[in-house]
Scaffold this active site. Structure first.
Site, PDB file in Angstrom:
ATOM      1  N   PHE A 100      63.954 -12.253  43.598  1.00  0.00           N
ATOM      2  CA  PHE A 100      62.807 -12.794  42.859  1.00  0.00           C
ATOM      3  C   PHE A 100      63.208 -13.300  41.461  1.00  0.00           C
ATOM      4  CE2 PHE A 100      58.960 -10.815  45.335  1.00  0.00           C
ATOM      5  CZ  PHE A 100      59.238 -11.643  46.394  1.00  0.00           C
ATOM      6  N   ARG A 101      64.524 -13.252  41.154  1.00  0.00           N
ATOM      7  CA  ARG A 101      65.102 -14.087  40.078  1.00  0.00           C
ATOM      8  C   ARG A 101      64.799 -13.685  38.644  1.00  0.00           C
ATOM      9  NH1 ARG A 101      68.874 -15.837  43.378  1.00  0.00           N
ATOM     10  NH2 ARG A 101      68.342 -17.590  44.706  1.00  0.00           N
TER      11      ARG A 101
ATOM     12  N   ASP B  40      65.949 -12.242  52.951  1.00  0.00           N
ATOM     13  CA  ASP B  40      66.941 -12.786  52.018  1.00  0.00           C
ATOM     14  C   ASP B  40      66.349 -14.004  51.292  1.00  0.00           C
ATOM     15  OD1 ASP B  40      69.203 -13.117  50.529  1.00  0.00           O
ATOM     16  OD2 ASP B  40      70.516 -13.701  52.183  1.00  0.00           O
TER      17      ASP B  40
ATOM     18  N   HIS C  55      65.940 -21.631  45.554  1.00  0.00           N
ATOM     19  CA  HIS C  55      66.552 -22.570  44.601  1.00  0.00           C
ATOM     20  C   HIS C  55      65.689 -23.815  44.639  1.00  0.00           C
ATOM     21  CE1 HIS C  55      70.233 -20.172  44.202  1.00  0.00           C
ATOM     22  NE2 HIS C  55      70.221 -20.036  45.509  1.00  0.00           N
TER      23      HIS C  55
ATOM     24  N   HIS D  82      72.361  -9.071  55.912  1.00  0.00           N
ATOM     25  CA  HIS D  82      72.444 -10.367  56.622  1.00  0.00           C
ATOM     26  C   HIS D  82      73.621 -10.518  57.600  1.00  0.00           C
ATOM     27  CE1 HIS D  82      74.847 -10.912  53.050  1.00  0.00           C
ATOM     28  NE2 HIS D  82      73.874 -11.338  52.290  1.00  0.00           N
TER      29      HIS D  82
ATOM     30  N   HIS E 235      65.023  -7.210  51.368  1.00  0.00           N
ATOM     31  CA  HIS E 235      66.039  -8.091  50.784  1.00  0.00           C
ATOM     32  C   HIS E 235      65.403  -9.367  50.212  1.00  0.00           C
ATOM     33  CE1 HIS E 235      70.331  -9.939  51.465  1.00  0.00           C
ATOM     34  NE2 HIS E 235      69.794 -10.353  50.327  1.00  0.00           N
TER      35      HIS E 235
ATOM     36  N   HIS F 105      77.108  -7.119  50.820  1.00  0.00           N
ATOM     37  CA  HIS F 105      77.228  -8.522  51.221  1.00  0.00           C
ATOM     38  C   HIS F 105      78.650  -8.637  51.740  1.00  0.00           C
ATOM     39  CE1 HIS F 105      76.545 -13.015  50.605  1.00  0.00           C
ATOM     40  NE2 HIS F 105      77.766 -12.902  51.081  1.00  0.00           N
TER      41      HIS F 105
HETATM   42  O1  DOR Z   1      72.899 -17.639  50.044  1.00  0.00           O
HETATM   43  C1  DOR Z   1      72.790 -16.712  49.261  1.00  0.00           C
HETATM   44  N1  DOR Z   1      71.978 -16.798  48.194  1.00  0.00           N
HETATM   45  N2  DOR Z   1      73.499 -15.597  49.462  1.00  0.00           N
HETATM   46  C2  DOR Z   1      73.581 -14.644  48.524  1.00  0.00           C
HETATM   47  O2  DOR Z   1      74.295 -13.713  48.719  1.00  0.00           O
HETATM   48  C3  DOR Z   1      72.858 -14.782  47.254  1.00  0.00           C
HETATM   49  C4  DOR Z   1      71.698 -15.654  47.401  1.00  0.00           C
HETATM   50  C5  DOR Z   1      71.123 -16.082  46.078  1.00  0.00           C
HETATM   51  O3  DOR Z   1      70.903 -15.208  45.244  1.00  0.00           O
HETATM   52  O4  DOR Z   1      70.884 -17.259  45.879  1.00  0.00           O
HETATM   53 ZN    ZN Z   2      70.623 -11.954  49.376  1.00  0.00          ZN
END
Ligand code: DOR
Ligand code: ZN
Length: 403
Positions: free
Chosen positions: A45-46, A293, A297, A220, A42, A166
């Site tokens: 990588f954006r 996860d 950011h 999660h 999980h 999710h």
């Molecule tokens: O906190 C989270 N960030 N939960 C998610 O389901 C997505 C993830 C994200 O992509 O930033």
């Molecule tokens: Zn996630």
């Protein structure tokens, strides 16, 4: 051939081994512990669209630094990976970035689901690890309503695809958000997206998995409420699997006071009794896997006020050191760590065996310093923790890569 000398195994033996490779080298592994290349089921990588937060060069370096040689990436990018064309474009981008990074990281992709693109699923079924369903709103805009959930599960059944959810109930979250609408406190995030929101969604997903005969992977898991439902489903013999995260295991809702917006994540951090229930569920075998996860950011994004602050935190580099430090404190065994981060994900997702290894320094404590991490976001919710059990190097796909 890569020859590894004097590596210690988790059962205390010291051994030499050779890994097939085009490189010729010898690694002196004296004092290092040998693990297989770990699997992180999980990550975010954006790519595409959010490369300012992470890309596959920085993401791959972070994965290797964390001891992972296989990652499963999520579809909530911009645009999201919900069509065959986008999925194959994404693969091309990833392959190019990994090549330029010089890291042959193994990866799998989840396919996203939205109302308009169900018909694309059958085109990609052999090229994805499963389909991802958002039951509640999070980064990206991929939430399915009940009708959409039925459609997605029905297709997953016919295409023999695993469904990863999710699980947070969108209606419950919306209702509670109204109640807390005047609040600007980050900590109310845990009240809005409460344990009941998670449990309602898990209940619904399990019912659909039962009805359609689908393999269900619950991402999660963070509450005792969900664990009770998952335990029941497992006892019933349903193919229901549960993942938890390092942040739900090692952080609780008291950290809002220190981390502020950096503590925001979906599902949110919980109270201590939920955290204890997660540890117990690891012990009992109700939790199958740990997914980082890893959802980077940037720091300035995480400083925004509640409402504008994105949810998610990085984690792939610190998960194994956190777990190994917990093992030193006898909170879980090394065997259990391997079960959660290697054996069980390999089993659930039916991954073929490979030769990847990771060598870990089990002795030298190191403080988590966000700015020194490989992730592009360069911060950690575990900043300042002193952890012992940091990977030194890996062999991934026959290639030596230093951590
Ligand atoms: O906190 C989270 N960030 N939960 C998610 O389901 C997505 C993830 C994200 O992509 O930033
Ligand atoms: Zn996630």
């Amino acid at each position: 051939m890569i020859n590894i000398k004097q590596a210690k195994t988790i059962d205390g033996k010291v051994m030499d081994l050779a890994v097939h490779s085009e490189q010729e080298m010898t690694i002196d592994a004296t004092g290092l512990m040998l693990f297989p290349g770990l699997i992180d089921p999980h990550v975010h990588f954006r790519v595409p669209g959010l490369e300012h937060k992470e890309d596959w060069c920085t993401g791959a370096r972070a994965a290797i630094a964390g001891g992972y040689t296989t990652v499963f990436d999520m579809p909530n990018t911009i645009p999201p990976a919900v069509t065959a064309e986008r999925l194959y474009q994404k693969k091309q981008r990833i392959d190019a970035e990994l090549k330029s990074a010089g890291i042959p990281l193994r990866y799998e992709l989840y396919f996203g689901t939205d109302h308009r693109h169900f018909s694309e699923i059958h085109q990609v079924k052999n090229d994805v690890i499963g389909i991802k369903i958002f039951m509640g709103e999070s980064t990206g805009n991929l939430v399915l309503d009940d009708e959409g959930m039925h459609a997605a599960f029905a297709i997953a059944a016919t295409q023999n695809l695993l469904v990863a959810v999710h699980a947070e109930d969108a209606t419950r979250i919306a209702e509670r958000a109204l109640q807390y609408k005047a609040s600007t406190n980050y900590c109310d995030h845990s009240n809005i997206r409460d344990p009941e929101a998670a449990a309602l969604a898990v209940q619904k997903a399990i019912a659909l998995a039962r009805w359609y005969g689908v393999r269900l992977y619950i991402l999660h898991v963070s509450t005792s409420n969900e664990l009770a439902l998952i335990k029941e489903a497992k006892e019933e013999g349903l193919p229901v699997y549960a993942e938890t995260t390092p942040h739900h295991l090692f952080l609780d809702e008291t950290v809002y006071d220190v981390l502020h917006g950096r503590a925001l994540v979906n599902p949110p951090l919980r109270g201590k009794h939920h955290q204890q229930a997660l540890w117990q569920a690891i012990f009992d075998g109700v939790i199958d896997t740990i997914g980082s996860d890893h959802a980077p950011h940037l720091p300035h994004e995480k400083e925004k006020p509640y409402g504008g602050c994105p949810c998610g935190m990085p984690g792939i580099e610190t998960t194994l050191p956190l777990l190994l430090t917990a093992a030193r404190e006898e909170r879980l065994s090394l065997e259990k760590i391997l079960y959660l981060t290697y054996h069980r994900p390999r089993e659930i997702f039916q991954l073929p065996k490979n030769d990847d290894i990771v060598l870990v320094d089990m002795q030298t404590p190191r403080t988590v310093i966000g700015a020194s991490l490989k992730t592009k976001c360069a911060w950690s919710p575990f900043e300042g923790r002193v952890l012992t059990g940091w990977p030194k190097c890996v062999v991934v796909n026959g290639q030596y890569v230093s951590c």
